[in-house]
Design an enzyme around this catalytic site. Structure first.
Site, short mmCIF file in Angstrom:
data_model
loop_
_atom_site.label_atom_id
_atom_site.label_comp_id
_atom_site.label_asym_id
_atom_site.label_seq_id
_atom_site.Cartn_x
_atom_site.Cartn_y
_atom_site.Cartn_z
N GLU A 148 0.86 -1.18 0.00
CA GLU A 148 0.00 0.00 0.00
C GLU A 148 0.89 1.23 0.00
OE1 GLU A 148 -3.52 2.18 2.65
OE2 GLU A 148 -2.70 0.24 3.27
N ARG A 393 5.41 -12.51 10.12
CA ARG A 393 6.03 -11.22 9.82
C ARG A 393 7.47 -11.20 10.30
NH1 ARG A 393 2.25 -6.31 11.68
NH2 ARG A 393 3.89 -5.23 10.55
N LYS A 403 3.73 0.43 10.12
CA LYS A 403 3.70 1.69 9.38
C LYS A 403 3.09 2.81 10.21
CE LYS A 403 3.90 0.59 4.47
NZ LYS A 403 3.19 0.69 3.18
#
Length: 708
Positions: A148, A393, A403
């Site tokens: 994104e 992750r 983020k």
């Protein structure tokens, strides 16, 4: 073509043999024989290339040398080595065991043992849809990397790229770089440009670069179809009202579990459903059209998917598909005022792009369950269903990779932008001086698992340190200069020959000038000497690295008692002789003034967001939204000494010349660490960033010894 030395060829051979001893892949060993033949023929360039290729094959192999205990012959230190049988799959593919395109594991794109009573597996492809997919792809593997564009990529994205691109490359397939640009309020062209640059820097070449916004028209058509199917509705509940409904549903789940009731046979309590859930198709079509024309205010309503309110998967509880946002999109500008959500667009674009394997991190596991919204939506629209697989992750100590938290650090001024070298963003690591090969090696060593874990920062540092150790030349710099006047110096300058790399004399020498005034680090001088101190002290003799022995004869101070300079004598016969106890790096009068930035850990605790007492664990009462311990402000755990700037450092003259190069120069400042030039550098004012220290931390050394 750059000439390759015999030493470089032999070094590549030694590196290959070290790996092949542990992982003797037959293909790699065969290539190693060809490399050896080239080495014998003195074709060092070919030998080096072949050894490196052979090493890469062995590193990627699952073959492992197995030691068999047996009695050792007298005087022999050899042990019998048994080679494991060959396996065509590498470590990554063997571990994740992904189904082949068109296989039974593709027909049933996802399965789950013991689905809850009343649940349905939506992840089954019809024969016609799978046939259409295989015709479109030719049976090739197709993956996607879907960032994104709401920030810069970080080391976790590097791990995802390594997996996404690696799987496709292994099987001769394709990887899309797809921008998930469905939230214009958080996205910028700056982020898109940065992502493109980072992907290219790491060496990945996408099959196609696409954007979710490329499919906005098609996604809108599918939303209309969903409404016509009676599987979506326009909802006017506020956020507070929606949250209250979800609390009622949570209570319903708990009630059924405690009383052993079937959720699908038990009536829903009042308030569980949105009061707008049973609007007619005609009314929903009208309202959705009004939403798309900007009739309704932002936040006043949204289009929701009509999922399964009795499901044990909370993301099935009527997630939003479209919301109103009067924000300019980086690509479509102000053409649209409604935008699809991630939960709506992600699976649909996967299907439209004929992705075979949609690989995501574990936080998407429930969404991509066979009875979750990913497959529910594709099933509702009778579309092709990709295989999905989730992996852990990448988390690294003393850093944050969320983020949201990275954005807070940047926007609140705790760091100097997204490319601050203290951050583990790819732009930050690049600016700090990390190489793409070191990062890719780190990702390779991590592998891909489903087990949540936290990697030590020192492991990442070790990858770049090991690469730079042999690759880069040596230079001198003095960060906090203390002048030393050589009283018996003959004036002018005396040349001192210093190797560019002590381990590789064939690389040549550089000449430094031993001038009447030289400089050492202020920390390398003490007025009171002791046995553990290897620096200079009154009456003590030390060696200037590669140069002469000097002896302190006088200490000069100002009125405040601060040392302003040292007087010393030098031994003109000491050049090249056995050095005394202390050897110091130094600077001459012709050294350049510059700035040196020393970076330390960004946070003072291993796991930011954990209380100090729990800093080394991941237990305790946590905030559901962030995973942090409650009543723990992670920003208070920032290391106040994460950056030290030496503005008056003295740098070897050759460093200034490197500012004119297009490449990213890296070098070792002897006794100080590995460094690179920062983008702020000019010829007359170079700025250096420390990449990594010379030695690994005691913590990592202890860890390695413990494993042995």
């Amino acid at each position: 073509m750059v000439e390759v030395s015999m030493s470089a060829g032999k070094k590549a051979k030694a590196s290959f043999e070290k790996v092949a001893k542990k992982k003797p892949d037959p293909t790699g060993l065969a290539l190693g024989k060809k490399a050896q033949a080239a080495l014998v023929q003195k074709d060092y360039a070919s030998a080096k290339e072949l050894f490196q290729r052979a090493q890469a094959i062995c590193e990627a192999s699952v073959n492992k040398a197995m030691k068999t205990k047996r009695a050792k012959p007298s005087g022999s230190q050899e042990a019998e080595i048994k080679v494991a049988p060959a396996n065509p799959k590498d470590d990554m593919a063997n571990e994740v065991n992904l189904p082949q395109p068109g296989s039974d594991g593709h027909v049933i794109a996802k399965s789950k043992i013991n689905l809850p009573r009343g649940a349905y597996n939506y992840a089954i492809n019809t024969s016609s849809r799978l046939a259409e997919h295989l015709t479109a792809t030719g049976g090739k593997w197709q993956t996607r990397f879907p960032p994104e564009p709401n920030g810069y990529l970080h080391i976790g994205h590097a791990k995802a790229m390594h997996f996404d691109f690696g799987v496709a490359e292994k099987y001769g397939g394709n990887t899309y770089l797809r921008f998930d640009d469905t939230n214009p309020a958080a996205e910028k062209q700056e982020y898109i440009d940065s992502i493109l640059s980072s992907v290219e820097w790491l060496g990945y070449k996408p099959f196609k670069v696409t954007y979710s916004s490329d499919y906005f028209v098609k996604l809108h058509e599918l939303a209309v179809q969903l409404i016509k199917n009676g599987q979506a509705y326009v909802c006017h509940q506020t956020k507070t009202e929606t949250a209250a409904s979800r609390q009622v549903l949570q209570g319903f789940q708990l009630h059924c579990a405690r009383n052993n009731l079937s959720r699908h046979e038990t009536p829903l309590p009042a308030g569980a459903e949105s009061p707008y859930r049973h609007r007619s198709v005609e009314e929903n079509l009208r309202l959705f059209e009004e939403m798309s024309k900007g009739v309704w205010e932002e936040g006043s309503c949204c289009l929701r998917m009509k999922g399964d309110l009795r499901s044990d998967i909370t993301s099935m509880w009527d997630l939003a598909a479209y919301r109103i946002k009067f924000a300019e999109h980086p690509r479509s500008l102000d053409v649209h005022c409604i935008y699809p959500t991630y939960d709506y667009a992600h699976c649909l674009v996967d299907s439209l792009e004929q992705i075979t394997h949609s690989l995501c991190t574990l936080e998407f596991e429930t969404r991509q369950a066979p009875n979750g919204p990913y497959y529910w939506l594709l099933d509702a629209l009778d579309m092709y269903k990709p295989i999905t697989w989730e992996f852990a992750r990448c988390n690294i100590t003393y850093n944050v990779l969320s983020k949201r938290k990275l954005n807070a650090l940047v926007s609140q001024g705790h760091v100097n932008g997204w490319d601050d070298p203290r951050l583990l963003t790819l732009e930050g690591l690049r600016r700090r001086g990390y190489t793409p090969t070191a990062l890719n090696r780190f990702c390779q060593e991590l592998g891909v698992t489903r087990n949540d874990n936290i990697q030590h920062l020192e492991r990442l540092e070790g990858c770049v340190r090991e690469e730079l150790e042999d690759e880069v030349d040596r230079r001198f710099a003095v960060l906090d200069p203390l002048p030393i006047i050589i009283s018996n110096h003959p004036d002018g300058s005396l040349p001192v020959e210093c190797p560019l790399h002590p381990k590789f004399p064939e690389r040549g020498m550089r000449t430094l000038n031993f001038t009447q005034t030289v400089y050492i680090e202020r920390d390398d001088f003490r007025e009171s000497d002791d046995k553990s101190f290897y620096g200079m002290a009154p009456g003590k003799t030390v060696r200037l690295l590669f140069g002469y022995n000097i002896t302190c004869v006088r200490v000069n101070k100002d009125d405040a008692g601060e040392i302003i300079f040292i007087e010393a004598t030098y031994d003109e016969t000491s050049l090249g002789t056995k050095p005394p106890k202390g050897t110091l790096h130094w600077a001459g009068l012709d050294f350049t003034h510059g700035e040196v930035r020393i970076y330390e850990k960004l946070f003072s605790v291993e796991i930011p967001g954990k209380r100090v007492a729990d800093a080394n664990t991941i237990t305790g009462t946590q905030d559901e939204a962030t995973g942090d311990d409650q009543n723990c402000d992670w920003l208070t755990q920032l290391n106040p000494n994460s950056l030290t700037v030496y503005q008056n450092a003295l740098l070897e003259p050759a460093i200034s010349k490197l500012t004119a190069t297009w490449s990213t120069p890296r070098f070792q400042l002897q006794r100080l660490g590995y460094f690179t030039l920062d983008r702020d550098s000019t010829f007359h004012a170079p700025v250096l960033n420390r990449i990594v220290t010379l030695k690994e931390s005691k913590e990592l050394t202890f860890m390695r010894k413990s494993k042995k």
